[in-house]
Enzyme design. Structure first.
Site, short mmCIF file in Angstrom:
data_model
loop_
_atom_site.label_atom_id
_atom_site.label_comp_id
_atom_site.label_asym_id
_atom_site.label_seq_id
_atom_site.Cartn_x
_atom_site.Cartn_y
_atom_site.Cartn_z
N LYS A 251 0.85 -1.19 0.00
CA LYS A 251 0.00 0.00 0.00
C LYS A 251 0.88 1.24 0.00
O LYS A 251 1.22 1.77 1.07
CB LYS A 251 -0.90 0.00 1.24
CG LYS A 251 -2.14 -0.84 1.07
CD LYS A 251 -3.02 -0.83 2.28
CE LYS A 251 -4.05 0.26 2.27
NZ LYS A 251 -5.21 0.02 1.42
N1 PMP Z 1 -6.96 -4.01 -3.05
C1 PMP Z 1 -6.71 -2.70 -2.94
C2 PMP Z 1 -6.16 -1.97 -4.11
C3 PMP Z 1 -6.98 -2.03 -1.73
O1 PMP Z 1 -6.74 -0.74 -1.61
C4 PMP Z 1 -7.53 -2.76 -0.66
C5 PMP Z 1 -7.87 -2.05 0.62
N2 PMP Z 1 -6.77 -1.99 1.46
C6 PMP Z 1 -7.75 -4.13 -0.81
C7 PMP Z 1 -7.45 -4.73 -2.02
C8 PMP Z 1 -8.19 -4.96 0.35
O2 PMP Z 1 -7.10 -5.06 1.24
P1 PMP Z 1 -7.31 -5.33 2.78
O3 PMP Z 1 -8.17 -6.50 2.85
O4 PMP Z 1 -5.97 -5.60 3.32
O5 PMP Z 1 -7.94 -4.11 3.34
#
Ligand code: PMP
Length: 313
Positions: free
Chosen positions: A159
């Site tokens: 991220k």
């Molecule tokens: N893909 C993207 C591009 C995201 O921004 C997110 C949100 N964080 C997710 C998938 C889901 O990730 P997570 O389950 O870790 O929140």
């Protein structure tokens, strides 16, 4: 509805008005920032706020720091502690979303290639459902004309804030064209994920999701859902490359993410999936998910971190 009184900035909990960044920070100028989006759920019977999979969020943040070559000496503990402290300081007694950023402050005016000094800031605010849809229904998605970023250009598995320009373009295009959200294909034309969520489809009763190597964030919720399908619904998830045309013939589909939680998708490019309502497998996994995040399923208690000591709030 509670309000946010405090935020965390550079080692201190301060009133939100004091949560300011420098104009010269590389985090702002060049998008030199990495972050986590985390949820905490209020359990009204247990009168406690539970942060969901905080350790895994901190571990992913460490991977983001490493991949983006930021200077830091963080540990899981030094990343997790401010989140708990901030939630406590705000005395939240409702579902809350937390955004934790580490950014390159840089020395003075600084250069694009500065890797430090870095700072951490955390913001938390009450938050219910992300996507708006009627109960029993779901959202309308399109297949985006924007391709998902590829690992040979940008690192989709972590991220970093810069990745979200790709997500924003896809989301804004979808909204402009009257959809709620978008599904992005990768540069090979295979299904990747949504702008801020991973995707599952159900075909012949089998939950299916693309592999992380298809250009996905290493999503904590995707991992949670795979585990919950196996352990609560006795369904094995088929993790495999997924074609665009499978989206249209799927019986059900849903997005999952910390922010999105489990969001049913009812149409893709205006074609209804199943009967165009939330499907039974999506409904079952959604129920299982909400039980777990709220701390109601003792089998998964290691995934939740209580914010308050029992005598606290
Ligand atoms: N893909 C993207 C591009 C995201 O921004 C997110 C949100 N964080 C997710 C998938 C889901 O990730 P997570 O389950 O870790 O929140």
């Amino acid at each position: 509805m509670g309000i946010t009184k405090y935020c965390y900035l550079d080692g201190k909990i301060v009133p939100v008005e004091q949560g300011r960044l420098s104009l010269f920070s590389s985090g702002f100028k060049y998008g030199a920032a990495v972050f986590e989006g985390i949820r905490a759920y209020w359990n009204k019977d247990q009168k406690n706020l539970y942060v969901f999979r905080l350790k895994e969020h901190s571990e992913r943040l460490l991977r983001s720091l490493k991949l983006m070559r930021f200077d830091h000496s963080h540990t899981v503990e030094s990343l997790s502690r401010p989140v708990i402290d901030l939630l406590k300081a705000n005395r939240f007694r409702e579902d809350t979303h937390i955004l934790q950023h580490i950014y390159v402050e840089g020395p003075g005016v600084g250069f694009m290639g500065d890797t430090g000094p870095t700072k951490m800031c955390v913001a938390a605010f009450p938050k219910g459902r992300y996507s708006d849809y009627e109960e029993g229904g779901g959202i309308a998605c399109c297949v985006s004309s924007w391709a998902r970023i590829s690992d040979h250009c940008m690192p989709p598995r972590i991220k970093c804030t810069a990745n979200y320009q790709n997500s924003r373009l896809a989301l804004l295009e979808a909204k402009t064209n009257g959809y709620d959200s978008a599904i992005l294909l990768n540069s090979h034309g295979k299904v990747a994920e949504g702008p801020a969520a991973c995707l599952f489809i159900i075909r012949d009763g089998i939950p299916t999701t693309p592999p992380v190597s298809a250009g996905l964030l290493e999503s904590i919720t995707r991992d949670t859902i795979i585990r919950l399908f196996g352990e609560t619904l006795q369904l094995n998830v088929d993790v495999r490359e997924t074609d665009r045309t499978e989206l249209y013939v799927a019986a059900e589909a849903f997005f999952c993410g910390s922010g999105e939680e489990v969001t049913p998708i009812c149409t893709i490019d205006r074609q209804p999936l199943g009967n165009g309502r939330m499907g039974p497998i999506t409904e079952a996994i959604r129920e299982s998910y909400f039980g777990v995040v709220r701390g109601e399923d003792p089998r998964f208690s290691s995934w939740i971190t209580p914010v308050y000591d029992l005598k606290d709030p």
